[in-house]
Design an enzyme around this catalytic site. Sequence first.
Site, PDB file in Angstrom:
ATOM      1  N   ARG A 102       0.070  -3.172  -0.846  1.00  0.00           N
ATOM      2  CA  ARG A 102      -0.884  -2.358  -1.602  1.00  0.00           C
ATOM      3  C   ARG A 102      -1.162  -3.037  -2.947  1.00  0.00           C
ATOM      4  O   ARG A 102      -0.279  -3.678  -3.533  1.00  0.00           O
ATOM      5  CB  ARG A 102      -0.210  -1.001  -1.840  1.00  0.00           C
ATOM      6  CG  ARG A 102      -1.064   0.041  -2.535  1.00  0.00           C
ATOM      7  CD  ARG A 102      -1.991   0.691  -1.593  1.00  0.00           C
ATOM      8  NE  ARG A 102      -2.584   1.898  -2.123  1.00  0.00           N
ATOM      9  CZ  ARG A 102      -3.796   2.329  -1.770  1.00  0.00           C
ATOM     10  NH1 ARG A 102      -4.520   1.648  -0.903  1.00  0.00           N
ATOM     11  NH2 ARG A 102      -4.271   3.456  -2.249  1.00  0.00           N
ATOM     12  N   THR A 391     -12.409   1.581   4.973  1.00  0.00           N
ATOM     13  CA  THR A 391     -11.115   0.917   5.145  1.00  0.00           C
ATOM     14  C   THR A 391     -11.201   0.368   6.567  1.00  0.00           C
ATOM     15  O   THR A 391     -12.203   0.582   7.239  1.00  0.00           O
ATOM     16  CB  THR A 391      -9.975   1.970   4.972  1.00  0.00           C
ATOM     17  OG1 THR A 391      -9.938   2.383   3.603  1.00  0.00           O
ATOM     18  CG2 THR A 391      -8.596   1.477   5.350  1.00  0.00           C
ATOM     19  N   THR A 409      -7.631  -2.347   3.230  1.00  0.00           N
ATOM     20  CA  THR A 409      -8.769  -1.743   2.537  1.00  0.00           C
ATOM     21  C   THR A 409      -9.142  -2.460   1.253  1.00  0.00           C
ATOM     22  O   THR A 409      -8.309  -3.116   0.629  1.00  0.00           O
ATOM     23  CB  THR A 409      -8.433  -0.260   2.203  1.00  0.00           C
ATOM     24  OG1 THR A 409      -9.593   0.401   1.740  1.00  0.00           O
ATOM     25  CG2 THR A 409      -7.337  -0.144   1.155  1.00  0.00           C
ATOM     26  N   ASN A 411     -10.826  -0.185  -0.545  1.00  0.00           N
ATOM     27  CA  ASN A 411     -11.101   1.197  -0.934  1.00  0.00           C
ATOM     28  C   ASN A 411     -12.527   1.558  -0.508  1.00  0.00           C
ATOM     29  O   ASN A 411     -12.757   1.861   0.635  1.00  0.00           O
ATOM     30  CB  ASN A 411     -10.851   1.461  -2.422  1.00  0.00           C
ATOM     31  CG  ASN A 411     -10.774   2.960  -2.689  1.00  0.00           C
ATOM     32  OD1 ASN A 411     -10.482   3.728  -1.782  1.00  0.00           O
ATOM     33  ND2 ASN A 411     -11.044   3.381  -3.906  1.00  0.00           N
ATOM     34  N   ASP A 433      -7.947   5.108  -6.427  1.00  0.00           N
ATOM     35  CA  ASP A 433      -6.981   5.879  -5.642  1.00  0.00           C
ATOM     36  C   ASP A 433      -5.876   6.472  -6.519  1.00  0.00           C
ATOM     37  O   ASP A 433      -5.073   7.277  -6.051  1.00  0.00           O
ATOM     38  CB  ASP A 433      -6.371   5.030  -4.521  1.00  0.00           C
ATOM     39  CG  ASP A 433      -7.163   5.173  -3.218  1.00  0.00           C
ATOM     40  OD1 ASP A 433      -8.050   6.034  -3.149  1.00  0.00           O
ATOM     41  OD2 ASP A 433      -6.890   4.422  -2.270  1.00  0.00           O
ATOM     42  N   GLY A 483     -10.881   5.946   6.856  1.00  0.00           N
ATOM     43  CA  GLY A 483     -11.502   7.265   6.647  1.00  0.00           C
ATOM     44  C   GLY A 483     -10.981   8.038   5.457  1.00  0.00           C
ATOM     45  O   GLY A 483     -11.089   9.260   5.438  1.00  0.00           O
ATOM     46  N   GLY A 484     -10.383   7.350   4.452  1.00  0.00           N
ATOM     47  CA  GLY A 484      -9.858   8.084   3.289  1.00  0.00           C
ATOM     48  C   GLY A 484      -8.873   9.135   3.778  1.00  0.00           C
ATOM     49  O   GLY A 484      -8.057   8.866   4.665  1.00  0.00           O
TER      50      GLY A 484
END
Length: 581
Positions: A102, A391, A409, A411, A433, A483-484
């Site tokens: 991340r 993503t 992703t 984002n 995020d 898809g968040g």
Amino acid sequence: MKIQSKSLIFLCLAIVLLFGAPPAGAASLKPAHAEKAMVVSVHELGSKAGLDVLKAGGNAVDAAVATGFALAVVHPQAGNLGGGGFMLIRMADGSTHFLDYREKAPAAATRDMYLDAKGNVITDASLYGYKASGVPGSVAGMVMAQKRWGKLKLQQVMLPAILLAKNGFVLAYEDARDFKDKHLSDFPESKRLFQRNGDFYKQGETFKQPELARTLERIAADPSSFYKGALAHEIAVAVRKGGGLITEKDLADYEVKDREPVRGTYRGYEIIGAPPPSSGGIALIEALNILEGYDLKALGNRSAATIHLTAEAFRRAMFDRADFLGDPDFSKIPVPELLDKKYAAAWRESIDPDKSSLSKEIHRPAFKDLDQVAGLVDPHLRTEIREPMNTTHYSVVDAAGNAVSVTTTLNDSFGSHVTAEGLGFLLNDEMDDFAVKQGVPNTYGLIQGPANSIAAGKRPLSAMTPTIVLKDGKLFMVLGSPGGPRIITTVANILMGVVDFGLSIQEAVNAPRFHHQWLPDSIAMEKVGFSPDTIQLLSNKGHKLDFSGYWSDGECIAIDQKTGERLGGTDARNNGKAVGY
Ligand code: GLY
């Protein structure tokens, strides 16, 4: 280091030949079948890059890394070098690994960096432009995975991506449409590369990316240079010129985390999921724990009763997500409590089978010391929604039974919309995020608490949910989606489709989706596939229904437990493609 040995030339020829071959399976009503191995992703060329590497003797990790780099070329909306991701690996010997690559907040990031002098959120500051980017982790993560668990050389694994960038690929209608993104036009390098300075690409044109090819070649020759070396220097210079925060030291300090996956069970199936800083595994398992107390099979697939109970479970899991979840290196996350089946049972008591709850009125049941956790979201600051975006997810199973589930992703679609000058790749807008301001929803409409406030070196909370499911201790499914916040509920929808309702993996991916994220207080439902009666019955129970939004992209694999066949479930919503042999 040059990448022109004889064996690589052979591999190159094999790839050229294979790119011309028909796919093993296309999105349909039935799963794609492969006897030994399978790769499933949103883009045919991304999947084929993985397949080529498998056929060249690589394992599932090599293939996943090949697909990851290839998607950075053919799916720049979300595939990336300038973003981050999570890779969940289960090797055939049963060992599991979760690589967290991340993005991290740069050292100069501060809690209120996106607020004006009056404390109001500066519109779009965390979404577009250089300041929206966290320190990218994808290159470090993919390279580490390949080095630790792959069988081939990194240069072999990256060759398909290099060739795709150098020789180009044919743009689909969706690519040409997406490349017209108005925010790409705001940044000269992005406008030049993706929009030919206003002479927009059309469907069917070949899109070549020489700068990106060169960057990929440099990474293949010396992957450390992306973080400590010439590439790192060039990235930092480009970011500094654009007013961003990422420095050479931020890049040098970046580290991939090898974390313990979270685990749960659902009706006897074992779930291996994404731990914090993803909320995915915890929210998924918590929702399933609540649902395990109901006989959903008897209530019926996509019946109003099932959708109601499932939405109520999602509502509660997402409420807990907002309060408790963030970077585990910065705050203590009560993981065992949230995954406790007794906690789920306590939540279940608050669900009325006939009537919708009100999100603003739900109360967490007393359980252990959960309400003693410092800094829950201030109830007065809980507000409503904005838009979800992009993503990408891919799944791989090889002939030996090694399985890899990756969600990655930038984002938003195209991330910050900034392309690093001269390097050909987009930078993320992952800083959005974080909870930019407590109680104010992010781009996905998610409310998040102090556990997810901005701090130097911290990782923003994610919803990415790469998941592996075992049956009787054996590999059964590899799941995931973009898809968040809808990632979590999409994975739940697919998993429950197979486990509760006996659907094939393809039918489960195809089935109409629904979602609840606590706030806004409505069930988001896919437009196609729910009967008017069901919709009426849900309204009668008091649910608000919302038929808008992006419906994610499940790219999944199941294993036929009798024959061992790999079954691909790919998402026709986005032209996903399963290929195998
Ligand atoms: N940026 C999407 C996620 O990490 O959930």
